[in-house]
Enzyme design. Structure first.
Site, PDB file in Angstrom:
ATOM      1  N   GLY A   1     -10.522  37.784  30.734  1.00  0.00           N
ATOM      2  CA  GLY A   1     -10.118  36.593  31.499  1.00  0.00           C
ATOM      3  C   GLY A   1      -9.613  36.946  32.883  1.00  0.00           C
ATOM      4  O   GLY A   1      -8.612  36.400  33.348  1.00  0.00           O
ATOM      5  N   SER A   2     -10.345  37.839  33.568  1.00  0.00           N
ATOM      6  CA  SER A   2      -9.788  38.386  34.819  1.00  0.00           C
ATOM      7  C   SER A   2     -10.492  37.908  36.087  1.00  0.00           C
ATOM      8  O   SER A   2     -10.374  38.530  37.140  1.00  0.00           O
ATOM      9  CB  SER A   2      -9.765  39.916  34.759  1.00  0.00           C
ATOM     10  OG  SER A   2     -11.024  40.419  34.389  1.00  0.00           O
TER      11      SER A   2
ATOM     12  N   ARG B   1      -9.688  35.166  37.560  1.00  0.00           N
ATOM     13  CA  ARG B   1      -8.681  34.468  38.373  1.00  0.00           C
ATOM     14  C   ARG B   1      -7.287  34.685  37.758  1.00  0.00           C
ATOM     15  O   ARG B   1      -7.142  35.324  36.712  1.00  0.00           O
ATOM     16  CB  ARG B   1      -8.999  32.974  38.460  1.00  0.00           C
ATOM     17  CG  ARG B   1      -8.759  32.249  37.155  1.00  0.00           C
ATOM     18  CD  ARG B   1      -9.002  30.758  37.263  1.00  0.00           C
ATOM     19  NE  ARG B   1      -8.397  30.067  36.133  1.00  0.00           N
ATOM     20  CZ  ARG B   1      -8.680  28.827  35.768  1.00  0.00           C
ATOM     21  NH1 ARG B   1      -9.585  28.144  36.435  1.00  0.00           N
ATOM     22  NH2 ARG B   1      -8.072  28.270  34.747  1.00  0.00           N
TER      23      ARG B   1
ATOM     24  N   ASN C   1      -5.870  39.494  28.101  1.00  0.00           N
ATOM     25  CA  ASN C   1      -5.215  38.495  28.947  1.00  0.00           C
ATOM     26  C   ASN C   1      -5.798  37.096  28.782  1.00  0.00           C
ATOM     27  O   ASN C   1      -5.087  36.110  28.979  1.00  0.00           O
ATOM     28  CB  ASN C   1      -5.328  38.940  30.411  1.00  0.00           C
ATOM     29  CG  ASN C   1      -5.023  37.809  31.368  1.00  0.00           C
ATOM     30  OD1 ASN C   1      -3.865  37.493  31.634  1.00  0.00           O
ATOM     31  ND2 ASN C   1      -6.075  37.154  31.886  1.00  0.00           N
TER      32      ASN C   1
ATOM     33  N   SER D   1       3.586  35.232  25.509  1.00  0.00           N
ATOM     34  CA  SER D   1       4.234  34.202  26.341  1.00  0.00           C
ATOM     35  C   SER D   1       5.647  33.949  25.851  1.00  0.00           C
ATOM     36  O   SER D   1       5.940  34.115  24.659  1.00  0.00           O
ATOM     37  CB  SER D   1       3.449  32.895  26.240  1.00  0.00           C
ATOM     38  OG  SER D   1       4.186  31.835  26.811  1.00  0.00           O
TER      39      SER D   1
ATOM     40  N   TYR E   1      -0.432  26.757  20.979  1.00  0.00           N
ATOM     41  CA  TYR E   1      -0.283  27.863  21.939  1.00  0.00           C
ATOM     42  C   TYR E   1       0.846  28.810  21.516  1.00  0.00           C
ATOM     43  O   TYR E   1       0.674  30.034  21.505  1.00  0.00           O
ATOM     44  CB  TYR E   1      -0.002  27.265  23.319  1.00  0.00           C
ATOM     45  CG  TYR E   1       0.112  28.269  24.447  1.00  0.00           C
ATOM     46  CD1 TYR E   1      -1.023  28.823  25.033  1.00  0.00           C
ATOM     47  CD2 TYR E   1       1.361  28.638  24.946  1.00  0.00           C
ATOM     48  CE1 TYR E   1      -0.917  29.716  26.085  1.00  0.00           C
ATOM     49  CE2 TYR E   1       1.477  29.531  25.996  1.00  0.00           C
ATOM     50  CZ  TYR E   1       0.334  30.067  26.566  1.00  0.00           C
ATOM     51  OH  TYR E   1       0.442  30.967  27.612  1.00  0.00           O
ATOM     52  N   SER E   2       2.012  28.240  21.138  1.00  0.00           N
ATOM     53  CA  SER E   2       3.139  29.110  20.788  1.00  0.00           C
ATOM     54  C   SER E   2       2.836  29.870  19.498  1.00  0.00           C
ATOM     55  O   SER E   2       3.209  31.036  19.366  1.00  0.00           O
ATOM     56  CB  SER E   2       4.453  28.338  20.704  1.00  0.00           C
ATOM     57  OG  SER E   2       4.350  27.304  19.771  1.00  0.00           O
TER      58      SER E   2
ATOM     59  N   LYS F   1       0.610  32.759  20.488  1.00  0.00           N
ATOM     60  CA  LYS F   1       1.300  33.807  21.249  1.00  0.00           C
ATOM     61  C   LYS F   1       2.320  34.552  20.393  1.00  0.00           C
ATOM     62  O   LYS F   1       2.588  35.726  20.620  1.00  0.00           O
ATOM     63  CB  LYS F   1       1.962  33.199  22.489  1.00  0.00           C
ATOM     64  CG  LYS F   1       0.949  32.660  23.512  1.00  0.00           C
ATOM     65  CD  LYS F   1       0.049  33.760  24.043  1.00  0.00           C
ATOM     66  CE  LYS F   1      -0.813  33.310  25.205  1.00  0.00           C
ATOM     67  NZ  LYS F   1      -1.638  34.400  25.749  1.00  0.00           N
TER      68      LYS F   1
HETATM   69  P1  NAI Z   1      -5.813  30.880  33.992  1.00  0.00           P
HETATM   70  O1  NAI Z   1      -6.292  29.685  33.244  1.00  0.00           O
HETATM   71  O2  NAI Z   1      -5.521  30.731  35.443  1.00  0.00           O
HETATM   72  O3  NAI Z   1      -6.862  32.070  33.813  1.00  0.00           O
HETATM   73  C1  NAI Z   1      -7.390  32.396  32.553  1.00  0.00           C
HETATM   74  C2  NAI Z   1      -8.762  33.032  32.737  1.00  0.00           C
HETATM   75  O4  NAI Z   1      -9.270  33.331  31.418  1.00  0.00           O
HETATM   76  C3  NAI Z   1      -9.774  32.107  33.409  1.00  0.00           C
HETATM   77  O5  NAI Z   1     -10.479  32.802  34.423  1.00  0.00           O
HETATM   78  C4  NAI Z   1     -10.695  31.680  32.272  1.00  0.00           C
HETATM   79  O6  NAI Z   1     -12.016  31.381  32.679  1.00  0.00           O
HETATM   80  C5  NAI Z   1     -10.634  32.901  31.352  1.00  0.00           C
HETATM   81  N1  NAI Z   1     -10.983  32.576  29.966  1.00  0.00           N
HETATM   82  C6  NAI Z   1     -10.593  31.479  29.263  1.00  0.00           C
HETATM   83  N2  NAI Z   1     -11.140  31.507  28.036  1.00  0.00           N
HETATM   84  C7  NAI Z   1     -11.881  32.643  27.973  1.00  0.00           C
HETATM   85  C8  NAI Z   1     -12.687  33.218  26.942  1.00  0.00           C
HETATM   86  N3  NAI Z   1     -12.842  32.621  25.760  1.00  0.00           N
HETATM   87  N4  NAI Z   1     -13.317  34.391  27.200  1.00  0.00           N
HETATM   88  C9  NAI Z   1     -13.174  34.991  28.411  1.00  0.00           C
HETATM   89  N5  NAI Z   1     -12.437  34.476  29.409  1.00  0.00           N
HETATM   90  C10 NAI Z   1     -11.788  33.332  29.184  1.00  0.00           C
HETATM   91  O7  NAI Z   1      -4.532  31.401  33.167  1.00  0.00           O
HETATM   92  P2  NAI Z   1      -3.322  32.342  33.626  1.00  0.00           P
HETATM   93  O8  NAI Z   1      -2.167  31.485  33.959  1.00  0.00           O
HETATM   94  O9  NAI Z   1      -3.792  33.361  34.586  1.00  0.00           O
HETATM   95  O10 NAI Z   1      -2.981  33.029  32.213  1.00  0.00           O
HETATM   96  C11 NAI Z   1      -3.395  34.326  31.852  1.00  0.00           C
HETATM   97  C12 NAI Z   1      -2.710  34.705  30.544  1.00  0.00           C
HETATM   98  O11 NAI Z   1      -1.302  34.658  30.709  1.00  0.00           O
HETATM   99  C13 NAI Z   1      -3.036  33.759  29.377  1.00  0.00           C
HETATM  100  O12 NAI Z   1      -3.133  34.474  28.183  1.00  0.00           O
HETATM  101  C14 NAI Z   1      -1.833  32.847  29.352  1.00  0.00           C
HETATM  102  O13 NAI Z   1      -1.641  32.275  28.084  1.00  0.00           O
HETATM  103  C15 NAI Z   1      -0.728  33.840  29.711  1.00  0.00           C
HETATM  104  N6  NAI Z   1       0.490  33.226  30.210  1.00  0.00           N
HETATM  105  C16 NAI Z   1       0.482  32.481  31.372  1.00  0.00           C
HETATM  106  C17 NAI Z   1       1.648  31.920  31.839  1.00  0.00           C
HETATM  107  C18 NAI Z   1       1.700  31.130  33.089  1.00  0.00           C
HETATM  108  O14 NAI Z   1       2.791  30.589  33.382  1.00  0.00           O
HETATM  109  N7  NAI Z   1       0.639  31.018  33.868  1.00  0.00           N
HETATM  110  C19 NAI Z   1       2.917  32.095  31.093  1.00  0.00           C
HETATM  111  C20 NAI Z   1       2.809  32.888  29.906  1.00  0.00           C
HETATM  112  C21 NAI Z   1       1.625  33.439  29.500  1.00  0.00           C
END
Ligand code: NAI
Length: 250
Positions: A13-14, A16, A91, A143, A156-157, A160
């Protein structure tokens, strides 16, 4: 000093957000990187950008890590492109927030599928290669919601919290083979995921953070870089909170 020169890393998931920041930071510290995302064009673009900015080798693999075949192919891509896998960062994550009484089973399954099952599938595939090499570092992104719960996020919780239990077991199974496994539990971080939260609720959440600001993706990436590096060689089965002090109670 954190030095990742010569290491081969996969970050799921990298394309963005936090995942991109992790991939970019690991690359800045010298690691070669495979970018994974479900979004093909964005994954390719991220891999090209990071290669040209950081001067490391990169590749990309577009695929849904909640499914076994793409998860296995992702790890194979790393081994065929970079020759090995030293670091896996699980991630990729999604939210489908709603109160428990309204939550549809599809919303439950989708979130558990990506956040927990995806983490299991990628880890299992990487673990095989890491066992052979008798070394490796895995970092799972959990998280604060997995530690404390959060209304509207039962799915979600749970996913995580599951990641934390999974991390601790993988750490115990990997320890004798030189494989470390840790988790990071971010608090509120500014990304597209949290941009989806209505402004008013977002502002209230940020006000409750003791350090007085939202987290940046780089705050999380720095923790991942440390945990992956030899500076953390005696750290495993650990959950690192990166959350500005959490949320002040009401
Ligand atoms: P985001 O939604 O901005 O980015 C997530 C990325 O993962 C996206 O590029 C998406 O296309 C990709 N993705 C989604 N499903 C996928 C799949 N099945 N296979 C491959 N790629 C996939 O999310 P963000 O905020 O960058 O979060 C990243 C991680 O951090 C997640 O696990 C999220 O739960 C965790 N997190 C985020 C927090 C926040 O405040 N933003 C807080 C705590 C945890």
């Amino acid at each position: 000093m954190v030095d990742l020169k010569g290491k081969a890393a996969v970050v799921t998931g990298s394309a963005r957000g936090i995942g991109y920041a992790i991939a970019d930071r690991l690359a800045e510290l010298g690691a070669d990187i495979i970018i994974n995302d479900i979004n093909d064009d964005a994954a390719k673009k991220a891999a090209e950008e990071i290669a040209s900015k950081r001067g490391v080798k990169t590749g990309h693999f577009a695929g849904d890590i909640s499914q076994q075949e793409p998860a296995e192919k992702l790890i194979e891509t790393c081994i065929s492109t970079l020759g090995k896998i030293d670091i896996l960062v699980n991630n990729a994550g999604i939210t489908k927030d709603t109160l428990l009484m309204r939550m549809k089973k599809e919303q439950w399954d989708a979130v558990i599928g990506v956040n927990l099952t995806g983490t299991y599938l990628c880890t299992q595939a990487a673990f095989k290669a890491m066992m052979k090499a008798r070394s490796g570092s895995i970092v799972n992104i959990s998280s604060i919601a997995g530690e404390n719960g959060n209304p509207g996020q039962a799915n979600y919780s749970a996913s995580k919290a599951g990641v934390i239990g999974f991390t601790k077991t993988v750490a115990l199974e990997g320890a004798s083979r030189g494989i470390r496994c840790n988790a990071i539990a971010p608090g509120f971080v500014k990304t597209d995921m949290t941009d989806a939260i209505p402004d008013k609720i977002r502002d209230e959440m940020v006000k409750k953070i003791p350090l007085g600001r939202a987290g940046e993706p780089l705050d999380i990436a720095n923790g991942v870089a440390f945990l992956c590096s030899d500076m953390a060689s005696f750290i495993t089965a650990h959950v690192l909170d990166i959350n500005g002090g959490g949320f002040r109670p009401e």
